[in-house]
Structure formats: structure tokens, C-alpha cells
Design a protein around this motif. Structure first.
Motif, PDB file in Angstrom:
ATOM      1  N   ARG A 111       0.749  -1.223   0.044  1.00 48.64           N
ATOM      2  CA  ARG A 111       0.173  -0.065   0.157  1.00 48.64           C
ATOM      3  C   ARG A 111       0.870   1.160  -0.020  1.00 48.64           C
ATOM      4  NH1 ARG A 111      -5.224   0.645   0.306  1.00 48.64           N
ATOM      5  NH2 ARG A 111      -5.950   2.691   1.183  1.00 48.64           N
ATOM      6  N   PRO A 112       0.515   2.342  -0.871  1.00 48.26           N
ATOM      7  CA  PRO A 112       1.314   3.292  -1.113  1.00 48.26           C
ATOM      8  C   PRO A 112       1.294   4.173   0.550  1.00 48.26           C
ATOM      9  CG  PRO A 112      -0.066   3.566  -2.773  1.00 48.26           C
ATOM     10  CD  PRO A 112      -0.463   2.204  -1.743  1.00 48.26           C
ATOM     11  N   ALA A 113       2.650   4.909   0.739  1.00 46.94           N
ATOM     12  CA  ALA A 113       2.567   5.396   2.119  1.00 46.94           C
ATOM     13  C   ALA A 113       1.738   6.606   2.307  1.00 46.94           C
ATOM     14  CB  ALA A 113       4.032   5.841   2.411  1.00 46.94           C
ATOM     15  N   ASP A 114       1.200   7.208   1.303  1.00 45.39           N
ATOM     16  CA  ASP A 114       0.338   8.261   1.711  1.00 45.39           C
ATOM     17  C   ASP A 114      -1.248   7.931   1.463  1.00 45.39           C
ATOM     18  OD1 ASP A 114      -0.085   7.634  -1.101  1.00 45.39           O
ATOM     19  OD2 ASP A 114       0.256   9.754  -2.093  1.00 45.39           O
ATOM     20  N   GLN A 115      -1.319   6.496   1.373  1.00 46.24           N
ATOM     21  CA  GLN A 115      -2.837   5.717   1.226  1.00 46.24           C
ATOM     22  C   GLN A 115      -3.519   6.218   0.173  1.00 46.24           C
ATOM     23  OE1 GLN A 115      -3.654   3.688   3.912  1.00 46.24           O
ATOM     24  NE2 GLN A 115      -1.450   4.046   4.372  1.00 46.24           N
ATOM     25  N   GLY A 116      -2.900   6.807  -1.059  1.00 44.92           N
ATOM     26  CA  GLY A 116      -3.641   7.151  -2.198  1.00 44.92           C
ATOM     27  C   GLY A 116      -3.576   6.026  -3.192  1.00 44.92           C
ATOM     28  N   ARG A 117      -3.412   6.410  -4.527  1.00 45.80           N
ATOM     29  CA  ARG A 117      -3.201   5.423  -5.337  1.00 45.80           C
ATOM     30  C   ARG A 117      -1.908   5.050  -5.787  1.00 45.80           C
ATOM     31  NH1 ARG A 117      -6.936   3.917  -9.235  1.00 45.80           N
ATOM     32  NH2 ARG A 117      -8.865   5.221  -9.654  1.00 45.80           N
ATOM     33  N   CYS A 118      -1.747   3.876  -6.103  1.00 48.17           N
ATOM     34  CA  CYS A 118      -0.167   3.653  -6.464  1.00 48.17           C
ATOM     35  C   CYS A 118       0.385   4.435  -7.520  1.00 48.17           C
ATOM     36  CB  CYS A 118      -0.266   2.284  -7.292  1.00 48.17           C
ATOM     37  SG  CYS A 118      -0.781   0.751  -6.081  1.00 48.17           S
ATOM     38  N   SER A 119       1.642   4.542  -7.613  1.00 48.41           N
ATOM     39  CA  SER A 119       2.568   5.234  -8.538  1.00 48.41           C
ATOM     40  C   SER A 119       1.956   4.614 -10.034  1.00 48.41           C
ATOM     41  CB  SER A 119       3.985   5.455  -8.426  1.00 48.41           C
ATOM     42  OG  SER A 119       4.495   3.822  -8.416  1.00 48.41           O
ATOM     43  N   LEU A 120       2.289   5.516 -11.135  1.00 49.57           N
ATOM     44  CA  LEU A 120       1.902   5.006 -12.296  1.00 49.57           C
ATOM     45  C   LEU A 120       2.633   3.632 -12.708  1.00 49.57           C
ATOM     46  CD1 LEU A 120       0.296   5.898 -14.872  1.00 49.57           C
ATOM     47  CD2 LEU A 120       2.417   7.009 -15.761  1.00 49.57           C
TER      48      LEU A 120
END
Length: 200
Positions: free
Chosen positions: A126-135
Motif C-alpha cells: 500500500r502506498p505510504a500516502d494511502q492514495g493510488r499507486c504510482s503510475l
């Protein structure tokens, strides 16, 4: 184990009184471990009839409380615990149909088992910022499972193709890697291919 049953007098109401008819009605068929009390807690009366003495108690009883209390320690192999007093005679479990030996563990898994127990469950990054994965980092749960278990031919439900295994956001259900705005939406490249793109 002792299989026992007994009867009770049949009474009929005449005016405001109940009178015995001379007939007797059969009661439940009970199971007893000691021949003194049934598993459901009844004292066995002197006029009770012993119908069988056998370990195959499940083939005879129709008493739910006897069966329910015996099941934890004397459950018969291949049978289903009755769910209520109407669930008699006790039913056999349905046969389990298995597939060929698994190429990963050698066991024969049930055909209706979507994900065999030997399959690796890929960790979610899971991304650290809880947002979407990087492209380019998104992949559906179905795709992540297939990548983690290349030797298995997994027949996975469509619901596992709709969200990213890592960030949890919606992904294209065709390529299963590109982000989209809503569930079961196609990304622009897959839409241009008219839905013919196949996940690698």
C-alpha cells in the motif's frame, strides 16, 4: 450406545376433560450412553423399548437434542449435523469432487475451491500516502495472485479483477493494471481495443 424409545397415552378432550383412549403414541427415538438417561436428559422409563445397541446411533435417532449433544464427541464420519428437529434422518455430506494433482503441492483440491490453500497470498504494498499507486504499479488482486502463483491455473471470480490489490482503487477490468474512475470501467487503451486486451 443404546437406542431407546417409548410411548405415551393418547388423550382426547371430551367436554372440559381429557380422557385416555387406550391407545399409545410413539415418541422420539433417543440415544443413551449408560442405558439410564438419554443424551437429551430424559430418564429412561421401565416400559421403554430398546430398538438397537450400536455405535451407528445416527442411523436410528430422530431426537435433535440427543444428536446435537452427541455430535462434538461422537459425530459420524461423512454426515451433516442436523440443524433442527425436522432435519432427520441425518443426511450424508455431498461428495467432494476433486481435480487432478496440484502442480504446486501434489494434493487434489476440490473443484469448487477458487483459491487452493497452497497458493501464495501476495502481500499488499500500500502506498505510504494511502492514495493510488504510482503510475504502472497497480495490479488487480486476480493479477497479483496469478503473478505470485505462475504454476497454478487459477479460475478466479470477476470481482477480484475490479480493484488494485495494493491501493484498493478501481482498475480497468480488462488489463487490470490501469486506474479508472469507477468500478467495471475500461481504460482508454482497452476501450480503443474494443475489449480484446488480455492481461499478461
Amino acid at each position: 450406545m443404546t437406542i431407546v424409545t417409548w410411548t405415551k397415552p393418547v388423550r382426547r378432550r371430551i367436554n372440559s376433560r381429557y380422557v385416555e383412549t387406550g391407545q399409545r403414541a410413539p415418541l422420539k427415538v433417543h440415544v443413551s450412553l449408560d442405558g439410564v438417561r438419554t443424551m437429551c436428559g430424559h430418564d429412561i422409563p421401565d416400559h421403554a423399548a430398546v430398538t438397537a445397541t450400536t455405535a451407528d446411533w445416527h442411523l436410528h435417532t430422530n431426537c435433535y437434542n440427543c444428536a446435537y449433544r452427541l455430535w462434538p464427541t461422537h459425530a459420524p464420519d461423512g454426515y451433516i449435523c442436523p440443524s433442527d428437529s425436522h432435519d432427520f434422518p441425518i443426511r450424508r455430506k455431498p461428495p467432494v469432487h476433486t481435480g487432478p494433482p496440484c502442480p504446486k503441492c501434489g494434493e487434489q483440491h476440490p473443484l469448487n475451491e477458487t483459491i487452493p490453500p497452497c497458493a501464495l497470498n501476495p502481500p499488499s504494498q500500500r502506498p505510504a500516502d494511502q492514495g493510488r499507486c504510482s503510475l504502472g504499479a497497480c495490479e488487480s488482486t486476480a493479477l497479483a495472485l496469478r503473478h505470485a502463483n505462475p504454476e497454478l491455473q487459477l479460475d478466479l471470480p470477476g470481482i477480484l479483477t475490479t480493484h488494485c490489490h495494493h491501493c484498493g482503487h478501481e482498475v480497468c477490468t480488462t488489463c487490470q493494471t490501469r486506474p479508472v474512475d469507477r468500478i467495471r470501467q475500461l481504460c482508454e487503451p482497452c476501450r480503443q481495443l474494443d475489449g480484446t486486451a488480455i492481461p499478461s
